[in-house]
Design an enzyme around this catalytic site. Structure first.
Site, PDB file in Angstrom:
ATOM      1  N   ARG A 103       0.841  -1.190   0.000  1.00  0.00           N
ATOM      2  CA  ARG A 103       0.000   0.000   0.000  1.00  0.00           C
ATOM      3  C   ARG A 103       0.879   1.244   0.000  1.00  0.00           C
ATOM      4  O   ARG A 103       1.682   1.441   0.909  1.00  0.00           O
ATOM      5  CB  ARG A 103      -0.926  -0.003   1.207  1.00  0.00           C
ATOM      6  CG  ARG A 103      -1.962   1.111   1.201  1.00  0.00           C
ATOM      7  CD  ARG A 103      -2.999   0.918   2.279  1.00  0.00           C
ATOM      8  NE  ARG A 103      -2.433   0.919   3.617  1.00  0.00           N
ATOM      9  CZ  ARG A 103      -3.159   0.866   4.725  1.00  0.00           C
ATOM     10  NH1 ARG A 103      -4.466   0.752   4.651  1.00  0.00           N
ATOM     11  NH2 ARG A 103      -2.580   0.873   5.907  1.00  0.00           N
ATOM     12  N   THR A 107      -0.851   7.551  -1.205  1.00  0.00           N
ATOM     13  CA  THR A 107      -2.149   7.421  -1.871  1.00  0.00           C
ATOM     14  C   THR A 107      -3.025   6.340  -1.255  1.00  0.00           C
ATOM     15  O   THR A 107      -4.235   6.300  -1.503  1.00  0.00           O
ATOM     16  CB  THR A 107      -1.959   7.097  -3.361  1.00  0.00           C
ATOM     17  OG1 THR A 107      -1.351   5.790  -3.482  1.00  0.00           O
ATOM     18  CG2 THR A 107      -1.059   8.125  -4.033  1.00  0.00           C
ATOM     19  N   ASP A 198      -0.670  -3.437  12.756  1.00  0.00           N
ATOM     20  CA  ASP A 198      -0.186  -3.939  11.476  1.00  0.00           C
ATOM     21  C   ASP A 198       0.017  -5.441  11.587  1.00  0.00           C
ATOM     22  O   ASP A 198       0.914  -5.908  12.295  1.00  0.00           O
ATOM     23  CB  ASP A 198       1.135  -3.249  11.107  1.00  0.00           C
ATOM     24  CG  ASP A 198       1.612  -3.607   9.708  1.00  0.00           C
ATOM     25  OD1 ASP A 198       1.859  -4.808   9.449  1.00  0.00           O
ATOM     26  OD2 ASP A 198       1.745  -2.699   8.880  1.00  0.00           O
ATOM     27  N   ASP A 201       3.560  -6.837  10.637  1.00  0.00           N
ATOM     28  CA  ASP A 201       4.568  -6.580  11.658  1.00  0.00           C
ATOM     29  C   ASP A 201       4.383  -7.489  12.864  1.00  0.00           C
ATOM     30  O   ASP A 201       5.355  -7.994  13.441  1.00  0.00           O
ATOM     31  CB  ASP A 201       4.507  -5.120  12.108  1.00  0.00           C
ATOM     32  CG  ASP A 201       5.127  -4.174  11.097  1.00  0.00           C
ATOM     33  OD1 ASP A 201       5.877  -4.646  10.217  1.00  0.00           O
ATOM     34  OD2 ASP A 201       4.846  -2.967  11.173  1.00  0.00           O
TER      35      ASP A 201
END
Length: 207
Positions: A103, A107, A198, A201
């Site tokens: 990602r 944006t 996340d 992670d």
């Protein structure tokens, strides 16, 4: 929204443990693996079976089995890898493809960097990714599979945001979404709230 929330008590229990910020990578991985396996039971509920004849110790009878090579599991790298083993524990003969998308931090749109799929794609595909946040990566992965002729696609995620569900529903109204939880919203950084951070992670112990 075209979404099915798989809220079995065991899944809700394990997901709560995963949300805990104190859960380490080992526990996070093991819980994700277990939830993926539990969700596979539900996502495959209406898969087609072939009739076969089987000989028991007593006599012969009609039995059933999944069609050979009928399922392809496609994790979206890298976090999707954390769900693959849970699926394969129940469907060990499934094929596995890989789609690499990240990602863009500015944006929030997906960028493809890798795609490796079985040469003879199966009749059913399960796209797996723990987080359905903006929906961009999942929608892009599904588009990639459709371009290769695959039609029967399901999306399995751990936690979804309404924004991501709306994107996938809009771009792929034929694809059913299976999730363990539908959370509240996305924050300004594109993270699911309350979410669990996340997933990549936390699975791999990176920052």
């Amino acid at each position: 929204m075209k979404i099915r929330i798989v809220d079995h008590p065991l899944i809700r229990h394990k997901l709560t443990m995963m949300r805990d910020a104190e859960a380490g990578s080992k526990d996070f991985r093991e819980l994700l693996d277990e939830i993926a396996m539990l969700m596979t039971y539900e996502i495959t509920r209406d898969f087609k079976l072939d009739e076969i004849e089987v000989t028991t110790p007593i006599t012969t009878c009609t039995g059933y089995r999944l069609s050979a090579n009928c399922i392809t599991v496609v994790p979206i790298l890298r976090a999707g890898l954390g769900m693959v083993n849970g699926v394969l524990k129940l469907i060990p003969n499934a094929k596995v493809g890989h789609i690499g998308l990240y990602r863009d931090p500015q944006t929030l749109r997906p960028v493809e960097y890798y795609c490796k799929l079985p040469p003879d794609m199966s009749a059913e595909a399960i796209v797996v990714d723990p987080m359905l946040a903006t929906g961009g990566s999942s929608a892009a992965a599904i588009s990639m599979l459709k371009k290769r002729g695959l039609k029967n696609i399901r999306l399995m995620c751990l936690v979804a945001a309404p924004e991501g569900v709306e994107v996938v529903n809009s771009e792929h109204p034929d694809v059913e979404i299976f999730t363990a939880a539908l959370d509240d919203h996305l924050n300004s950084h594109g993270y699911i709230v309350p979410g669990l951070g996340d997933a990549g992670d936390r699975i791999f112990g990176t920052k």
